[in-house]
Design an enzyme around this catalytic site. Structure first.
Site, mmCIF file in Angstrom:
data_model
loop_
_atom_site.group_PDB
_atom_site.id
_atom_site.type_symbol
_atom_site.label_atom_id
_atom_site.label_comp_id
_atom_site.label_asym_id
_atom_site.label_seq_id
_atom_site.Cartn_x
_atom_site.Cartn_y
_atom_site.Cartn_z
ATOM 1 N N LYS A 170 0.874 -1.185 0.000
ATOM 2 C CA LYS A 170 0.000 0.000 0.000
ATOM 3 C C LYS A 170 0.904 1.226 0.000
ATOM 4 O O LYS A 170 1.462 1.613 1.023
ATOM 5 C CB LYS A 170 -0.907 0.054 1.235
ATOM 6 C CG LYS A 170 -1.935 1.186 1.096
ATOM 7 C CD LYS A 170 -2.344 1.815 2.398
ATOM 8 C CE LYS A 170 -1.586 3.062 2.771
ATOM 9 N NZ LYS A 170 -1.624 4.193 1.842
ATOM 10 N N GLY A 201 -4.914 2.998 -1.521
ATOM 11 C CA GLY A 201 -5.980 3.372 -0.600
ATOM 12 C C GLY A 201 -5.465 4.159 0.585
ATOM 13 O O GLY A 201 -4.291 4.533 0.656
ATOM 14 N N GLY A 203 -4.713 5.181 4.663
ATOM 15 C CA GLY A 203 -4.122 4.545 5.837
ATOM 16 C C GLY A 203 -5.207 3.969 6.725
ATOM 17 O O GLY A 203 -5.052 2.889 7.294
ATOM 18 N N GLU A 204 -6.286 4.710 6.798
ATOM 19 C CA GLU A 204 -7.405 4.306 7.657
ATOM 20 C C GLU A 204 -7.941 2.930 7.253
ATOM 21 O O GLU A 204 -8.071 2.039 8.095
ATOM 22 C CB GLU A 204 -8.506 5.385 7.509
ATOM 23 C CG GLU A 204 -9.605 5.356 8.531
ATOM 24 C CD GLU A 204 -9.098 5.455 9.970
ATOM 25 O OE1 GLU A 204 -8.133 6.189 10.207
ATOM 26 O OE2 GLU A 204 -9.679 4.767 10.837
ATOM 27 N N GLY A 207 -4.299 0.663 5.326
ATOM 28 C CA GLY A 207 -3.196 0.591 6.304
ATOM 29 C C GLY A 207 -3.607 -0.159 7.555
ATOM 30 O O GLY A 207 -2.964 -1.136 7.953
ATOM 31 N N GLU A 245 10.211 1.877 10.267
ATOM 32 C CA GLU A 245 11.224 2.893 9.920
ATOM 33 C C GLU A 245 10.537 4.236 10.098
ATOM 34 O O GLU A 245 9.664 4.594 9.314
ATOM 35 C CB GLU A 245 11.683 2.737 8.464
ATOM 36 C CG GLU A 245 12.350 1.420 8.136
ATOM 37 C CD GLU A 245 13.676 1.227 8.824
ATOM 38 O OE1 GLU A 245 14.259 2.208 9.323
ATOM 39 O OE2 GLU A 245 14.131 0.073 8.895
ATOM 40 N N CYS A 279 13.936 11.419 6.096
ATOM 41 C CA CYS A 279 13.922 10.984 7.502
ATOM 42 C C CYS A 279 15.311 11.048 8.131
ATOM 43 O O CYS A 279 15.453 11.340 9.307
ATOM 44 C CB CYS A 279 13.368 9.579 7.601
ATOM 45 S SG CYS A 279 14.186 8.434 6.494
HETATM 46 P P1 NAD Z 1 2.479 8.723 7.540
HETATM 47 O O1 NAD Z 1 2.821 7.891 8.717
HETATM 48 O O2 NAD Z 1 1.381 9.691 7.653
HETATM 49 O O3 NAD Z 1 2.096 7.793 6.290
HETATM 50 C C1 NAD Z 1 2.913 6.732 5.865
HETATM 51 C C2 NAD Z 1 2.041 5.663 5.245
HETATM 52 O O4 NAD Z 1 1.193 5.140 6.255
HETATM 53 C C3 NAD Z 1 1.116 6.158 4.135
HETATM 54 O O5 NAD Z 1 1.028 5.160 3.147
HETATM 55 C C4 NAD Z 1 -0.213 6.307 4.847
HETATM 56 O O6 NAD Z 1 -1.337 6.167 4.001
HETATM 57 C C5 NAD Z 1 -0.147 5.145 5.817
HETATM 58 N N1 NAD Z 1 -1.026 5.253 6.980
HETATM 59 C C6 NAD Z 1 -1.644 6.356 7.486
HETATM 60 N N2 NAD Z 1 -2.389 6.006 8.559
HETATM 61 C C7 NAD Z 1 -2.232 4.676 8.734
HETATM 62 C C8 NAD Z 1 -2.717 3.744 9.681
HETATM 63 N N3 NAD Z 1 -3.543 4.094 10.650
HETATM 64 N N4 NAD Z 1 -2.313 2.467 9.582
HETATM 65 C C9 NAD Z 1 -1.480 2.080 8.622
HETATM 66 N N5 NAD Z 1 -0.988 2.901 7.683
HETATM 67 C C10 NAD Z 1 -1.354 4.191 7.737
HETATM 68 O O7 NAD Z 1 3.843 9.379 7.133
HETATM 69 P P2 NAD Z 1 4.089 10.353 5.920
HETATM 70 O O8 NAD Z 1 3.643 11.708 6.293
HETATM 71 O O9 NAD Z 1 3.533 9.762 4.710
HETATM 72 O O10 NAD Z 1 5.718 10.294 5.847
HETATM 73 C C11 NAD Z 1 6.523 11.105 6.607
HETATM 74 C C12 NAD Z 1 7.099 10.376 7.801
HETATM 75 O O11 NAD Z 1 7.772 9.193 7.412
HETATM 76 C C13 NAD Z 1 8.136 11.201 8.509
HETATM 77 O O12 NAD Z 1 7.964 11.125 9.906
HETATM 78 C C14 NAD Z 1 9.451 10.547 8.114
HETATM 79 O O13 NAD Z 1 10.515 10.741 8.976
HETATM 80 C C15 NAD Z 1 9.049 9.137 8.020
HETATM 81 N N6 NAD Z 1 9.995 8.405 7.167
HETATM 82 C C16 NAD Z 1 10.870 7.516 7.725
HETATM 83 C C17 NAD Z 1 11.804 6.850 6.952
HETATM 84 C C18 NAD Z 1 12.756 5.851 7.529
HETATM 85 O O14 NAD Z 1 13.288 5.047 6.777
HETATM 86 N N7 NAD Z 1 13.008 5.849 8.825
HETATM 87 C C19 NAD Z 1 11.848 7.092 5.593
HETATM 88 C C20 NAD Z 1 10.966 8.013 5.052
HETATM 89 C C21 NAD Z 1 10.028 8.659 5.844
#
Ligand code: NAD
Length: 474
Positions: A170, A201, A203-204, A207, A245, A279
């Site tokens: 996803k 789709g 996250g809600e 995800g 991550e 990140c």
């Molecule tokens: P996010 O957590 O909002 O979204 C990431 C993904 O999770 C998206 O696909 C989103 O649709 C999904 N998601 C949202 N709610 C969910 C839920 N309840 N259950 C499961 N999945 C859900 O993050 P973002 O804003 O898309 O990305 C930015 C963040 O990601 C920053 O904090 C950044 O540091 C982190 N990041 C970390 C790494 C790493 O390797 N450590 C790499 C890139 C980004």
């Protein structure tokens, strides 16, 4: 316009069972560049069933078969180079040069590295009295963010394939088109039916659906800490294994004997690359007090080397991903000013002449205290902070005063001090000076930056279970 209203399930593009769609915005133009379907729980169930069906045969493929599959994927990936670069430039707003040098090449490197790591990977070890066997963990659910559309998807998929684990991906809603190209690459490379499934789709729905699905054995997530916690919570219901991550607020320690201009260029590069939406970006620059003035001058000198503007032109800094991200960055800049930090350059508002598109000004704060919000929270934009120190011990302490531990950087010459800083920073990846990337090296964080490791052989390990066999006939 790029529209993809289907999901990829059991080797075919299939209609979504729902009717909800999502418009993907090009952040440089603020215009809709394409539409995707928002999948339903039913779509996810179908994808999970397909992966489950593929598991027995895929998990039993030989190492050689999977090496060859990964090599075919890398070959097909190369053929789509122009598409990948153009797509990431449009959906993420990444300048073309960065789309090529960073995004395109990271995806390629993960597939080719996984093939190499797999060649040397041992799935069985005779330990005298017993044998330890590494077996695929089962079906994996992969959830990725928008900031590196080919890097995070490719490292997860490549490792899962190397371990014989069928997957459901996803991707982030805001950058789904690179994942759609990857899907076409897997089709062209002859990935068996059900081994790769793509469900677009929210996250809600998708995800949460992945992290709580009883037939998914492992979840690999990259994204924010808030969602990471939700994944842990959901996964606990079925005692599901997971890797996270998450975010970072990484330090860059500039040693006293560093070349001041090179150090300033490195610091600016951290907030220029991907418009600071990285990140592992260093966003706390720790500078010896006596170097403060010359470092600030050097930052102002090198900044014009990183032009902001249209990602399709010859620029190095593009827009932020969304209006929401732009607003977040603006509020952090305001917060920094309110907290009493000094603006060396940048500030709120858009750079001159860039009214359309989510462009922010590259912003460098100085006179920053490590306990300020701008030094503690991940801003995810082109904003950095300069913090001064007097001794290396103090610098290491400041570096470690954070809830995060994803990365750390040290620049200088004295080998003893470089070693002291590199070993003293509590983080999963330390880079000393301008060392080249190494895709066989593990990537992941300490503390609230995550759990688990990706890339190379460590990445493959995540998708494996460990079985002990006593009395195994040799
Ligand atoms: P996010 O957590 O909002 O979204 C990431 C993904 O999770 C998206 O696909 C989103 O649709 C999904 N998601 C949202 N709610 C969910 C839920 N309840 N259950 C499961 N999945 C859900 O993050 P973002 O804003 O898309 O990305 C930015 C963040 O990601 C920053 O904090 C950044 O540091 C982190 N990041 C970390 C790494 C790493 O390797 N450590 C790499 C890139 C980004």
């Amino acid at each position: 316009m790029r529209n993809q209203l289907k999901h990829f399930i059991h080797g075919e593009w299939v209609e979504s069972t729902g009717s909800e769609t999502y418009d993907v915005i090009n952040p440089a133009t603020e215009e809709v560049m394409g539409t995707i379907s928002m999948g339903t729980k039913e779509d996810l169930d179908k994808a999970v069933a397909a992966a489950k069906q593929a598991l027995p045969s895929f998990s039993q493929t030989s190492k050689q078969e999977r090496v060859e599959m990964l090599e075919r994927i890398a070959e097909e990936y190369e053929k789509r180079k122009d598409d990948i670069i153009e797509t990431i430039t449009d959906e993420l707003g990444s300048p073309q040069k960065i789309s090529e040098k960073v995004h395109y090449s990271m995806g390629y490197n993960h597939f080719s590295q996984a093939a190499e790591s797999l060649k040397d990977f041992s799935f069985m070890e005779d330990r005298g009295g017993h044998t330890v066997v590494k077996e695929t963990i089962g079906v994996s659910g992969l959830i990725t963010p928008w900031n590196f559309p080919t890097n995070q998807t490719s490292t997860k998929i490549a490792s899962a394939f190397a371990a014989g684990s069928p997957v459901i991906l996803k991707p982030a809603e805001m950058t789904p088109f690179a994942a759609i190209i990857l899907t076409e690459i897997f089709e062209a490379a002859g990935v068996p039916k059900g081994v790769f499934n793509l469900v677009n789709g929210s996250g809600e729905v998708i995800g949460n659906g992945i992290s709580s699905h009883p037939d998914i054995d492992f979840v690999s997530f990259t994204g924010s800490g808030a969602v990471g916690k939700k994944i842990m919570e959901n996964a606990s219901e079925t005692i599901k294994n997971f890797a996270l991550e998450l975010g970072g607020k990484s330090p860059l320690i500039v040693l006293e004997d560093a070349d001041v201009e090179a150090a300033a260029r490195a610091a600016v590069n951290h907030i220029a690359t991907n418009t600071g939406q990285v990140c592992s970006a260093a966003t706390r620059v720790l500078v010896p007090s006596k170097m403060k003035k010359s470092f600030e001058e050097a930052v102002l000198k090198v900044l014009p080397e990183f032009p902001v503007g249209d990602p399709r032109e010859d620029n190095l800094i593009g827009p932020l991903i969304s209006k929401k991200q732009w607003d977040t960055v603006q509020s952090y800049i305001e917060k920094g000013v309110d907290e009493g930090a000094s603006l060396l350059t940048g500030g709120t508002g858009k750079p001159e002449g860039l009214e359309q598109g989510y462009y922010a000004k590259p912003t460098v704060f100085t006179d920053v205290q490590n306990n300020m919000v701008i030094a503690q929270e991940e801003i995810f934009g082109p904003v950095t902070t300069i913090i001064t120190y007097d001794t290396l011990d103090e610098a290491i302490n400041i570096a470690n005063e954070t809830i995060y531990g994803l990365a750390g950087y040290v620049i200088g010459n004295d080998p003893e001090n470089l070693r002291k800083a590199a070993t003293g920073i509590r983080a999963g990846r330390i880079k000393v000076n301008d060392t080249e990337a190494d895709f066989s090296a593990p990537f992941g964080g300490y503390k609230q930056s995550g759990i688990g490791r990706e890339w190379g052989d460590y990445g493959i390990e995540e998708y494996l279970e460990t079985k002990t066999i006593l009395g195994f006939p040799s």
